[in-house]
Design an enzyme around this catalytic site. Structure first.
Site, mmCIF file in Angstrom:
data_model
loop_
_atom_site.group_PDB
_atom_site.id
_atom_site.type_symbol
_atom_site.label_atom_id
_atom_site.label_comp_id
_atom_site.label_asym_id
_atom_site.label_seq_id
_atom_site.Cartn_x
_atom_site.Cartn_y
_atom_site.Cartn_z
ATOM 1 C CG HIS A 2 34.616 35.843 43.347
ATOM 2 N ND1 HIS A 2 33.998 35.257 44.066
ATOM 3 C CD2 HIS A 2 34.717 37.010 43.771
ATOM 4 C CE1 HIS A 2 33.434 36.042 45.080
ATOM 5 N NE2 HIS A 2 34.370 37.078 44.920
ATOM 6 C CD GLU A 33 36.957 39.729 46.343
ATOM 7 O OE1 GLU A 33 36.551 40.641 46.738
ATOM 8 O OE2 GLU A 33 36.722 38.421 45.689
HETATM 9 O O1 LIG Z 1 33.581 39.152 46.759
HETATM 10 C C1 LIG Z 1 33.369 40.565 46.647
HETATM 11 C C2 LIG Z 1 33.745 41.205 45.464
HETATM 12 O O2 LIG Z 1 33.962 40.591 44.394
HETATM 13 C C3 LIG Z 1 33.164 41.056 48.117
HETATM 14 O O3 LIG Z 1 31.846 41.130 48.138
HETATM 15 P P1 LIG Z 1 31.194 41.898 49.521
HETATM 16 O O4 LIG Z 1 31.910 43.200 49.601
HETATM 17 O O5 LIG Z 1 29.907 41.711 49.313
HETATM 18 O O6 LIG Z 1 31.782 41.097 50.823
#
Ligand SMILES: O=C(CO)COP(=O)(O)O
Length: 253
Positions: free
Chosen positions: A102, A170
């Site tokens: 992550h 992400e």
């Molecule tokens: O990092 C995330 C999920 O692992 C996304 O977080 P948010 O949806 O709070 O921006």
């Protein structure tokens, strides 16, 4: 033709304490159990609480169609690694998914591509599904983002044994933001990731994801990876309903 599956994941990060985590898990279990469309083969739901909550979360979920995963793991199977948790122990607990790489672990805890490669391999070695996070750190155009995420993916999967992988795209600049990345950007990067060659991979989008997004991305992602906007179980219920509706729509085509 095999039916398309939608995957919805939620990471609780370190937002809740223990009691609130378990109360949330019970609410989510109820929400999932009330929805006949939420079956792992069609709409797969996994939640990632903190390490101490894993075993009680599995108990709290009590047979509802919700899988439990961890937010991290160590790459070794055992040894002198104070504070760490192995894939062996996670699998023994009944954990089925584990998040790897992550953005917060890369940025705050110094995780390198090498570490992420070792952790991905460890997860697959022990039958866990890695939820492998990739994403460009800064806001760049889709072509530049595609280059960055391909490099991250190639590095992470360099020594990966066979097995299913969930790729969580992400964009780092959308994590914690008020809005997700623009739909066109998500579509372009996820399409490139889906064509990246590993046929056992699902590609899901995370970064301020919430109700309404899945329908807009229709057909271009395999699901969503939620953070803050799943803290309210009712919002997660809406996302699950959108996923179930999408599956029905795809079946009708
Ligand atoms: O990092 C995330 C999920 O692992 C996304 O977080 P948010 O949806 O709070 O921006």
């Amino acid at each position: 033709m095999s039916q398309h599956k939608i995957t919805i994941g939620v990471s609780l990060k370190m937002y809740f304490g223990h009691a609130r985590t378990l109360a949330w898990c019970r609410d989510v279990a109820r929400v999932a159990a009330q929805r006949p469309g939420i079956v792992p083969e069609r709409v797969e739901l996994f939640v990632l609480p903190t390490f101490p909550a894993l075993a009680p979360a599995i108990t709290a979920i009590d047979g509802a169609p919700v899988a439990v995963g961890a937010q991290d793991l160590h790459w070794a199977d055992s040894g002198a690694y104070t504070g760490e948790v192995s894939a062996v122990e996670l699998a023994e607990l009944g954990v089925r998914y584990v998040e790897v790489g992550h953005a917060e672990r890369r940025r705050l805890f110094g995780e390198t591509d090498e570490v992420i490669k070792l952790k991905t391999a460890a997860a697959l070695r022990h039958g866990l599904v890695p939820v492998l996070c990739v994403g460009e750190p800064d806001r760049v155009d889709a072509d530049a983002a595609i280059g960055i995420v391909h490099d991250q993916l190639d590095a992470a999967l360099a020594e990966a044994p066979a097995g299913r992988v969930i790729i969580a795209y992400e964009p780092v600049w959308a994590i914690g933001a008020p809005q997700p990345a623009p739909d066109e950007h998500i579509r372009a990067v996820c399409a490139a990731l889906r064509g990246s060659g590993r046929d056992t991979a699902s590609v899901i989008y995370g970064g301020a994801a919430g109700p309404g997004l899945l329908g807009r991305l229709e057909g271009t992602v395999d699901g969503l990876f939620l953070g803050r906007f799943a803290h309210d179980p009712a919002a997660l219920a809406t996302v699950l309903d959108e996923a179930a509706a999408l599956v029905i729509k795809e079946d009708a085509r």
